[in-house]
Design a protein around this motif. Structure first.
Motif, PDB file in Angstrom:
ATOM      1  N   SER A 119       0.993  -0.764   0.247  1.00 28.55           N
ATOM      2  CA  SER A 119       0.343  -0.131   0.002  1.00 28.55           C
ATOM      3  C   SER A 119       0.683   1.126  -0.124  1.00 28.55           C
ATOM      4  N   ARG A 120       0.634   1.693  -1.306  1.00 26.72           N
ATOM      5  CA  ARG A 120       1.429   3.432  -1.178  1.00 26.72           C
ATOM      6  C   ARG A 120       0.982   4.724  -0.317  1.00 26.72           C
ATOM      7  N   TYR A 121       0.246   3.918  -0.428  1.00 32.53           N
ATOM      8  CA  TYR A 121      -0.795   5.393   1.344  1.00 32.53           C
ATOM      9  C   TYR A 121      -1.069   5.435   2.425  1.00 32.53           C
ATOM     10  N   GLY A 122      -1.248   5.978   2.929  1.00 34.46           N
ATOM     11  CA  GLY A 122      -1.656   6.013   4.339  1.00 34.46           C
ATOM     12  C   GLY A 122      -2.750   5.613   4.362  1.00 34.46           C
ATOM     13  N   TRP A 123      -3.792   6.192   3.968  1.00 32.85           N
ATOM     14  CA  TRP A 123      -5.504   5.846   3.444  1.00 32.85           C
ATOM     15  C   TRP A 123      -5.457   4.233   3.221  1.00 32.85           C
ATOM     16  N   MET A 124      -4.980   4.327   2.121  1.00 33.69           N
ATOM     17  CA  MET A 124      -5.508   2.711   1.712  1.00 33.69           C
ATOM     18  C   MET A 124      -4.872   1.419   2.792  1.00 33.69           C
ATOM     19  N   ARG A 125      -3.720   1.874   4.214  1.00 32.19           N
ATOM     20  CA  ARG A 125      -3.483   0.782   5.347  1.00 32.19           C
ATOM     21  C   ARG A 125      -5.116   1.242   6.426  1.00 32.19           C
ATOM     22  N   GLU A 126      -5.135   2.764   6.345  1.00 31.74           N
ATOM     23  CA  GLU A 126      -6.547   2.789   7.862  1.00 31.74           C
ATOM     24  C   GLU A 126      -6.844   1.477   6.975  1.00 31.74           C
ATOM     25  N   ALA A 127      -7.855   2.019   5.719  1.00 24.58           N
ATOM     26  CA  ALA A 127      -8.979   1.185   5.470  1.00 24.58           C
ATOM     27  C   ALA A 127      -8.543  -0.217   5.576  1.00 24.58           C
ATOM     28  N   LEU A 128      -7.425  -0.655   5.169  1.00 26.28           N
ATOM     29  CA  LEU A 128      -7.308  -2.403   4.722  1.00 26.28           C
ATOM     30  C   LEU A 128      -7.279  -2.555   7.303  1.00 26.28           C
ATOM     31  N   ALA A 129      -6.998  -2.030   7.399  1.00 27.28           N
ATOM     32  CA  ALA A 129      -7.349  -2.230   8.974  1.00 27.28           C
ATOM     33  C   ALA A 129      -8.412  -1.958   9.537  1.00 27.28           C
TER      34      ALA A 129
ATOM     35  N   ARG B 172     -12.924  -4.891  11.780  1.00 22.70           N
ATOM     36  CA  ARG B 172     -14.737  -5.929  11.455  1.00 22.70           C
ATOM     37  C   ARG B 172     -14.761  -7.108  12.020  1.00 22.70           C
ATOM     38  N   ARG B 173     -14.037  -7.493  10.297  1.00 23.04           N
ATOM     39  CA  ARG B 173     -13.897  -9.201  10.491  1.00 23.04           C
ATOM     40  C   ARG B 173     -13.511  -9.518  12.206  1.00 23.04           C
ATOM     41  N   ARG B 174     -11.911  -9.431  12.504  1.00 18.38           N
ATOM     42  CA  ARG B 174     -11.971  -9.843  13.933  1.00 18.38           C
ATOM     43  C   ARG B 174     -12.970  -9.580  15.331  1.00 18.38           C
ATOM     44  N   LEU B 175     -13.884  -8.372  14.987  1.00 20.54           N
ATOM     45  CA  LEU B 175     -15.220  -8.133  16.055  1.00 20.54           C
ATOM     46  C   LEU B 175     -16.206  -9.362  15.141  1.00 20.54           C
ATOM     47  N   LEU B 176     -16.233  -9.777  13.587  1.00 24.63           N
ATOM     48  CA  LEU B 176     -17.031 -10.749  13.339  1.00 24.63           C
ATOM     49  C   LEU B 176     -17.061 -11.748  14.356  1.00 24.63           C
ATOM     50  N   LEU B 177     -15.554 -12.326  14.104  1.00 27.44           N
ATOM     51  CA  LEU B 177     -15.469 -13.923  14.691  1.00 27.44           C
ATOM     52  C   LEU B 177     -15.296 -13.982  15.773  1.00 27.44           C
ATOM     53  N   THR B 178     -14.996 -12.890  16.417  1.00 31.01           N
ATOM     54  CA  THR B 178     -14.267 -13.612  17.705  1.00 31.01           C
ATOM     55  C   THR B 178     -16.457 -13.430  18.723  1.00 31.01           C
ATOM     56  N   PRO B 179     -16.402 -14.443  19.304  1.00 27.27           N
ATOM     57  CA  PRO B 179     -17.766 -15.015  20.400  1.00 27.27           C
ATOM     58  C   PRO B 179     -18.022 -13.461  21.295  1.00 27.27           C
ATOM     59  N   PRO B 180     -19.173 -14.143  21.619  1.00 27.18           N
ATOM     60  CA  PRO B 180     -19.188 -12.647  22.917  1.00 27.18           C
ATOM     61  C   PRO B 180     -18.526 -13.281  24.218  1.00 27.18           C
ATOM     62  N   PRO B 181     -18.711 -12.723  24.767  1.00 25.71           N
ATOM     63  CA  PRO B 181     -18.924 -13.134  26.187  1.00 25.71           C
ATOM     64  C   PRO B 181     -19.873 -13.723  27.006  1.00 25.71           C
ATOM     65  N   GLN B 182     -19.997 -14.868  27.113  1.00 21.70           N
ATOM     66  CA  GLN B 182     -20.986 -15.762  27.740  1.00 21.70           C
ATOM     67  C   GLN B 182     -20.945 -15.267  28.882  1.00 21.70           C
ATOM     68  N   PRO B 183     -22.152 -14.636  29.614  1.00 21.18           N
ATOM     69  CA  PRO B 183     -22.782 -14.014  30.428  1.00 21.18           C
ATOM     70  C   PRO B 183     -22.638 -15.559  32.088  1.00 21.18           C
ATOM     71  N   GLU B 184     -21.688 -14.999  32.609  1.00 23.10           N
ATOM     72  CA  GLU B 184     -21.924 -16.250  33.943  1.00 23.10           C
ATOM     73  C   GLU B 184     -23.453 -16.094  34.628  1.00 23.10           C
ATOM     74  N   PRO B 185     -22.988 -17.798  34.932  1.00 23.59           N
ATOM     75  CA  PRO B 185     -24.836 -18.139  35.498  1.00 23.59           C
ATOM     76  C   PRO B 185     -25.057 -17.227  37.087  1.00 23.59           C
ATOM     77  N   GLU B 186     -25.975 -17.365  37.087  1.00 24.10           N
ATOM     78  CA  GLU B 186     -26.633 -16.262  38.481  1.00 24.10           C
ATOM     79  C   GLU B 186     -26.084 -17.546  39.553  1.00 24.10           C
ATOM     80  N   PRO B 187     -25.796 -17.266  40.792  1.00 18.60           N
ATOM     81  CA  PRO B 187     -25.789 -18.213  41.564  1.00 18.60           C
ATOM     82  C   PRO B 187     -27.608 -18.020  42.104  1.00 18.60           C
TER      83      PRO B 187
END
Length: 216
Positions: free
Chosen positions: A156-166, A171-186
């Motif tokens: 990537s020659r330009y900074g905006w290209m690297r920022e768009a890729l980042a 966004r992909r990392r957030l989609l692939l990361t499973p949401p935290p599971q709530p702890e069972p209530e006592p």
């Protein structure tokens, strides 16, 4: 008299839509020329790949982008540029990866003058590729190349290209990361339940205690 025979050859005609040329329908925001583009991507064997295109008279690679015209919305413009320059179609994510101010190629070569020196506002989007065309309007001037994110960053020659890729990778990392599971209530103690249910539990405990005494 010998019988004559004729053979038929099947002719396949491939029609390639012409790329839009000129700036008669170009959108502007003040002195800024508005452009739209995308980071095309696919997942192969669980690994993300992004698509970049070559440009005439340049050794670097870029993401497809171009002028946003007045008869289309910004998503249509980004998808059209991906088809014209890279020969791909797909599903566009309408949440922008970001907006960047950039210099146009013509202004850098001295072919355009404006108060900002030919500045553009560019909106970039993520495009999940579902189809690759064998032929596309600008294939004579734009070759395409699938790359790993690391190689795309390096090229990537330009900074905006690297920022768009980042932004795409985040966004992909957030989609692939499973949401935290709530702890069972006592489990509440019987005394924490008022009313009939709580009284019933207390009576059951008292009866169990009586039986325990009788057994001693």
């Amino acid at each position: 008299m010998a019988a004559s025979s004729s053979s038929k050859e099947e002719v396949v005609v491939v029609v390639v839509a012409a790329a839009r040329k000129g700036r008669l329908r170009q959108r502007y925001d003040g002195e800024y020329r508005l452009v739209a583009g995308c980071v095309p991507y696919r997942v192969v064997g669980g690994e993300l790949e992004v698509l970049m295109v070559s440009t005439p008279n340049r050794a670097d690679l870029v993401f497809p982008k171009g002028g946003w015209e007045d008869d289309e919305d910004v998503y249509e413009a980004a998808c059209r540029e991906a088809m014209e320059e890279a020969g791909v179609k797909g599903n566009i994510n309408r949440v922008s990866l970001g907006m960047w101010v950039m210099r146009s190629k013509s202004s850098q070569s001295g072919g355009e003058t404006s108060p900002r020196g030919g500045a553009c506002k560019g909106y970039m989007f993520a495009l999940e590729v579902t189809e690759e065309l064998d032929r596309w309007p600008e294939q004579d001037t734009h070759g395409r190349r699938w790359l790993s994110p690391a190689d795309a960053f390096r090229l990537s020659r330009y900074g905006w290209m690297r920022e768009a890729l980042a932004a795409l990778l985040d966004r992909r990392r957030l989609l692939l990361t499973p949401p935290p599971q709530p702890e069972p209530e006592p489990t509440p103690r019987p005394s924490e339940y008022p009313g009939v249910y709580g009284l019933a539990m207390l009576k059951a405990d008292a009866a169990a205690a009586d039986r325990a005494v009788a057994l001693c």
